[in-house]
Write an enzyme that holds these catalytic residues in place. Structure first.
Site, PDB file in Angstrom:
ATOM      1  N   LYS A  46       0.861  -1.215   0.022  1.00  0.00           N
ATOM      2  CA  LYS A  46       0.013   0.190  -0.030  1.00  0.00           C
ATOM      3  C   LYS A  46       0.832   1.376  -0.058  1.00  0.00           C
ATOM      4  O   LYS A  46       0.655   2.208  -0.675  1.00  0.00           O
ATOM      5  CB  LYS A  46      -0.864   0.037   1.179  1.00  0.00           C
ATOM      6  CG  LYS A  46      -1.400   1.481   1.537  1.00  0.00           C
ATOM      7  CD  LYS A  46      -2.479   1.190   2.882  1.00  0.00           C
ATOM      8  CE  LYS A  46      -1.735   1.551   4.158  1.00  0.00           C
ATOM      9  NZ  LYS A  46      -1.208   3.268   4.254  1.00  0.00           N
ATOM     10  N   ASN A  47       1.773   1.050   0.804  1.00  0.00           N
ATOM     11  CA  ASN A  47       2.682   2.557   1.065  1.00  0.00           C
ATOM     12  C   ASN A  47       3.745   2.708  -0.166  1.00  0.00           C
ATOM     13  O   ASN A  47       4.542   3.796   0.034  1.00  0.00           O
ATOM     14  CB  ASN A  47       3.506   2.443   2.426  1.00  0.00           C
ATOM     15  CG  ASN A  47       2.184   2.575   3.635  1.00  0.00           C
ATOM     16  OD1 ASN A  47       1.272   2.860   3.035  1.00  0.00           O
ATOM     17  ND2 ASN A  47       2.632   2.141   4.639  1.00  0.00           N
ATOM     18  N   CYS A  78      -5.021  12.337  12.146  1.00  0.00           N
ATOM     19  CA  CYS A  78      -5.686  10.958  11.961  1.00  0.00           C
ATOM     20  C   CYS A  78      -5.307  10.349  13.203  1.00  0.00           C
ATOM     21  O   CYS A  78      -5.179  10.916  14.290  1.00  0.00           O
ATOM     22  CB  CYS A  78      -4.675  10.159  11.055  1.00  0.00           C
ATOM     23  SG  CYS A  78      -3.336   9.579  11.591  1.00  0.00           S
ATOM     24  N   ARG A 119      -0.761  15.228  12.452  1.00  0.00           N
ATOM     25  CA  ARG A 119      -0.068  14.595  11.214  1.00  0.00           C
ATOM     26  C   ARG A 119       0.454  15.693  10.496  1.00  0.00           C
ATOM     27  O   ARG A 119      -0.142  16.156   9.384  1.00  0.00           O
ATOM     28  CB  ARG A 119      -0.874  13.797  10.189  1.00  0.00           C
ATOM     29  CG  ARG A 119      -1.263  12.319  10.904  1.00  0.00           C
ATOM     30  CD  ARG A 119       0.191  11.371  11.124  1.00  0.00           C
ATOM     31  NE  ARG A 119       0.643  10.759  10.111  1.00  0.00           N
ATOM     32  CZ  ARG A 119      -0.005   9.752   9.430  1.00  0.00           C
ATOM     33  NH1 ARG A 119      -0.993   9.019   9.784  1.00  0.00           N
ATOM     34  NH2 ARG A 119       0.873   9.161   8.181  1.00  0.00           N
ATOM     35  N   ASP A 132       4.957   0.716  11.851  1.00  0.00           N
ATOM     36  CA  ASP A 132       3.746   0.244  11.285  1.00  0.00           C
ATOM     37  C   ASP A 132       3.571  -1.233  11.922  1.00  0.00           C
ATOM     38  O   ASP A 132       2.729  -1.782  11.844  1.00  0.00           O
ATOM     39  CB  ASP A 132       3.535   0.100   9.903  1.00  0.00           C
ATOM     40  CG  ASP A 132       3.559   1.572   9.182  1.00  0.00           C
ATOM     41  OD1 ASP A 132       3.757   1.756   7.931  1.00  0.00           O
ATOM     42  OD2 ASP A 132       3.063   2.440  10.130  1.00  0.00           O
ATOM     43  N   ARG A 180      -8.578  -0.765   4.747  1.00  0.00           N
ATOM     44  CA  ARG A 180      -7.460   0.180   4.166  1.00  0.00           C
ATOM     45  C   ARG A 180      -6.181  -0.207   3.460  1.00  0.00           C
ATOM     46  O   ARG A 180      -5.761   0.322   2.610  1.00  0.00           O
ATOM     47  CB  ARG A 180      -7.408   1.689   4.956  1.00  0.00           C
ATOM     48  CG  ARG A 180      -8.500   2.406   5.270  1.00  0.00           C
ATOM     49  CD  ARG A 180      -8.142   3.657   6.264  1.00  0.00           C
ATOM     50  NE  ARG A 180      -6.798   4.166   5.777  1.00  0.00           N
ATOM     51  CZ  ARG A 180      -6.021   4.640   6.601  1.00  0.00           C
ATOM     52  NH1 ARG A 180      -6.194   4.786   7.859  1.00  0.00           N
ATOM     53  NH2 ARG A 180      -4.847   5.273   5.999  1.00  0.00           N
TER      54      ARG A 180
END
Ligand code: EPZ
Length: 421
Positions: free
Chosen positions: A22-23, A116, A121, A309, A401
């Site tokens: 995803k990143n 968030c 952020r 993460d 997500r």
């Protein structure tokens, strides 16, 4: 609202193929704006954050088409430079479109991305860097109005913190800036290298990605062409499934995962007593038959340190490890929101500021829990695989997500995991 139902204490065994990252997909999708040609992105995971990025691209006039596990993007007819508040709020990291839009169009208007669940952020590093490249950015009424009246010009940008997003935004803006840009104290995450590899495939001139010093030689905007590119494997999703195996005394092979991206995490699994090997195209983990051991301290750091993460996910895995492990979350202000939910499942964790002390318990018990954020939700799935009884996890949309059907991946490894509407 959808929920996941996971029946615990089944040993996870078997093999799965890891999803695309995803990143990495998100900044690469933003980078597609820089070329007028078609780009085909293979192994682009069907995640809600990726869908949010394609909605932004479509709103800008780009064409996006899903073709199996590939996404085809055509930015030839881009006709907008504004990203609405609704689209910006859907995904905080949409700030990553800023650098690419400035590179392609020389202007853009987007609303301030909200904070968030991980805490504020800020984007100060992004804005100060882009201003050094020549962007004029006004912040008014919650919007960022950005213009480059004299175009972007390369310069030396020294980041006070190796921010992943800021490094990516500078790379995207610098590709077509006049002259050379040097990013000092750049982020070194593997996703930075993947973005640099993609941009190089498109004709950009970038050296040093993966080191603290990245040098970008600006090229003529028209010379950036399309390409076919395969997104790197998702290292955090890999950690998730390795953790689920480790906590259930399991044995798994995560096909496509790259151990080099995860050395700090693999080291923790080994200290906890697991056998972990990288061979062929993947990572093999066999958990210890004597149960897991605590590992002393885990401190999150910029790459190549332990990734923030992975913090919640590995914490869930070590809730049943013999002894005490101390976690220090040095990257985000508020990244222990999964702790209360793990405690509801019988974990013994106390937190003080950015420190969490995890004392191993013999067993976890099922409970009704709520995913507090993306990786906190994944952590609850890991704990649920080892808990006695059936755990129900709400707020699954937060997990979606970043995970391509986490319940199917866990089920392929032998977990009894289902999604209930
Ligand atoms: C990226 O976020 C990832 N997101 C995050 O993954 C990841 O946790 C983070 O990098 C760190 O590895 C994407 O790639 C889409 P940062 P990013 O800028 O770029 C502070 C997930 O779960 N900071 O490296 O936002 C910031 O507040 C997500 O997949 C500033 O102060 O991370 C934070 O404390 C969560 N000013 C720290 O730096 C700035 O201008 C790290 O942020 C920018 C950041």
């Amino acid at each position: 609202m959808q929920r996941l139902k996971i029946e615990g204490s089944k040993r996870l065994c078997g093999e799965i193929e890891i999803q695309g990252a995803k990143n990495s997909a998100l900044p690469i999708l933003s980078a597609c704006v820089l070329t007028r040609d078609e780009v085909s992105l293979k192994r682009c995971p069907p995640l809600s954050d990726v869908y949010a990025a394609t909605r932004i691209l479509s709103a800008l006039g780009c064409k996006c088409k899903r073709n199996g596990d590939s996404l085809v993007i055509d930015s030839s007819s881009i006709d907008g430079a504004e990203i609405s508040d609704e689209l910006m709020r859907r995904m905080r990291s949409s700030i990553i479109f800023l650098g690419a839009l400035l590179g392609r169009l020389g202007e853009c208007t987007l609303s301030f991305p909200g904070g968030c669940e991980l805490g504020p952020r800020p984007i100060d590093l992004h804005l100060s860097a882009l201003r050094q490249l020549g962007a004029q950015i006004e912040e008014e009424h919650g919007s960022l109005i950005c213009r480059c009246p004299k175009g972007l010009r390369g310069t030396l940008v020294n980041l006070s913190f190796p921010s992943v997003g800021a490094t990516e935004n500078i790379m995207l803006a610098a590709c077509t800036a006049k002259g050379e840009t040097i990013i000092s104290n750049a982020a070194r995450e593997p996703e930075i290298c993947d973005l640099a590899n993609f941009l190089t495939e498109c004709g950009a001139r970038i050296k040093g990605a993966g080191t603290q010093r990245i040098v970008i030689e600006g090229v003529n905007a028209g010379s950036l062409h399309g390409c076919e590119y395969t997104v790197m494997p998702d290292r955090i999703a890999a950690v998730t499934y390795l953790s689920a195996a480790a906590i259930t005394d399991g044995e798994v092979f995560i096909k496509g995962a790259n151990g080099t991206d995860l050395e700090a995490v693999i080291n923790v699994f080994r200290q906890a007593g697991c056998s972990v090997y990288e061979y062929g195209e993947g990572i093999y983990l066999n958990s210890s038959d004597k149960g897991l051991k605590s590992v002393g301290m885990v401190r999150t750091q910029p790459y190549p340190g332990f990734p923030t993460d992975a913090q919640a996910i590995v914490m869930a895995c070590l809730t049943k490890a013999r002894g005490t492990t101390i976690f220090v979350e040095d990257i985000f202000e508020n990244r222990f929101r999964h702790v209360d939910e793990l405690v509801r499942m019988g974990a013994n964790i106390t937190t003080e500021g950015r420190v969490a002390v995890v004392s191993g318990v013999r067993r976890l018990s099922s409970a009704a829990v709520f995913a507090p954020d993306l990786r906190g939700g994944a952590a609850l799935c890991v704990a649920a695989c080892a808990a006695q009884g059936e755990t129900v996890i709400s707020n699954v949309e937060l997990i979606d997500r970043g995970y391509d059907s986490i319940e199917n991946a866990l089920a392929k490894l032998g977990a009894k995991a289902n999604r209930i509407k």
